[in-house]
Design an enzyme around this catalytic site. Structure first.
Site: not given
Ligand code: FPP
Length: 264
Positions: A44, A61, A89, A155
């Site tokens: 997050d 991201h 999600s 892993l």
């Molecule tokens: C939450 O941060 C993060 C997500 C919804 C996406 C997570 C995805 C990645 C870390 C990259 C995934 C990589 C692969 C290879 C699948 P947010 O956007 O909710 O952050 P915020 O709460 O600060 O707005």
């Protein structure tokens, strides 16, 4: 064989370098018998990380994707067996279309860059989530990686993609209900293991350690059944900045905790 002998055998089996072993000896990286087998992470803070730098959310991201690589290597290095990452999600569809489209391209980008190295490192890629709604290109990239790494024995890198825990449990309950209605099972004899087998994580051990970054203190519909006895570790650090050392701090803290599973 004594504890030290067992540990040494484990180290040799995992092909650690002299440097790795030296860092374990000095305590720089965690080691020992009680490394969590399954670490699950709610990644997050990508958006806030980007905002603080005057960048668009998608830059967060993208940087988060680099953290995925870093933390996969770090987890593998200390002997974690399963790393589950909450990448998207079932609630994330509510985000602006451009952001969703970008997130749906990340698995492809990540795997096109990293699959070779994942294979070299004996990593098995898995996916846990509802395939419906995921674009074909996303599914194709992930399924190709799953296929190409299916025989690896190292892993397990498990991506939770279009994953929602309540939906997963509801589907498991429906399946058991269907089997009971068809007279195949006796409802009074349904055990926890029977329910678990129908979850999307079926076959994986439950997480020992859950990490959530960015200071949020909630589960957000993530592995509600599987986390029943897991240790939780939260950090203010945003996911793109989450480093090997943060993972090691979480694991060291886990190693200090006594898990009692409701006993004394
Ligand atoms: C939450 O941060 C993060 C997500 C919804 C996406 C997570 C995805 C990645 C870390 C990259 C995934 C990589 C692969 C290879 C699948 P947010 O956007 O909710 O952050 P915020 O709460 O600060 O707005």
């Amino acid at each position: 064989m004594g504890l030290f002998g067992k540990w040494l055998r484990k180290l040799r089996a995992r092909d650690y370098t002299k440097n790795d072993i030296e860092q374990m000896r000095t305590g720089e990286v965690p080691s020992g018998e009680n490394i969590p087998k399954h670490v699950a992470i709610i990644m997050d803070g990508n958006g806030r990380w980007a905002k603080e730098r005057g960048l668009p959310r998608i830059a967060g991201h993208h940087s988060g994707m680099k953290a995925v690589k870093r933390i996969t290597k770090a987890a593998d290095r200390i002997g974690v067996e399963v790393l589950t990452l909450y990448a998207f999600s079932t609630e994330n569809w509510k985000r602006p279309k451009a952001e969703v489209d970008f997130l749906m391209k990340l698995p492809q980008e990540f795997l096109s860059l990293e699959l070779g190295e994942l294979i070299e490192n004996n990593v098995q890629v898995k996916m846990m989530g509802n395939r419906n709604l995921l674009p074909d290109h996303t599914i194709a990239a992930v399924e190709d990686a799953v296929r190409q790494t299916a025989h690896n024995t190292g892993l397990i890198l498990n991506f939770a993609l279009n994953y929602g825990s309540r939906h997963e449990m509801l589907e498991a309950a429906k399946e058991l209900a269907r089997q009971a209605a068809a007279g195949k099972i006796n409802p009074d004899e349904i055990e926890e293991e029977d329910f678990e087998r129908h979850l999307l994580s079926g076959g994986l051990p439950n997480p020992d350690l859950l990490i959530r970054t960015s200071g949020e203190l909630r589960l957000s519909n993530f592995m509600l059944w599987q986390l029943a006895y897991s240790e939780f570790w939260f950090t203010e650090v945003y996911w793109p900045e989450f480093s090997d050392q943060h993972l090691y701090d979480a694991v060291r803290e886990y190693q200090r905790r006594a898990r009692r599973y409701g006993g004394l």
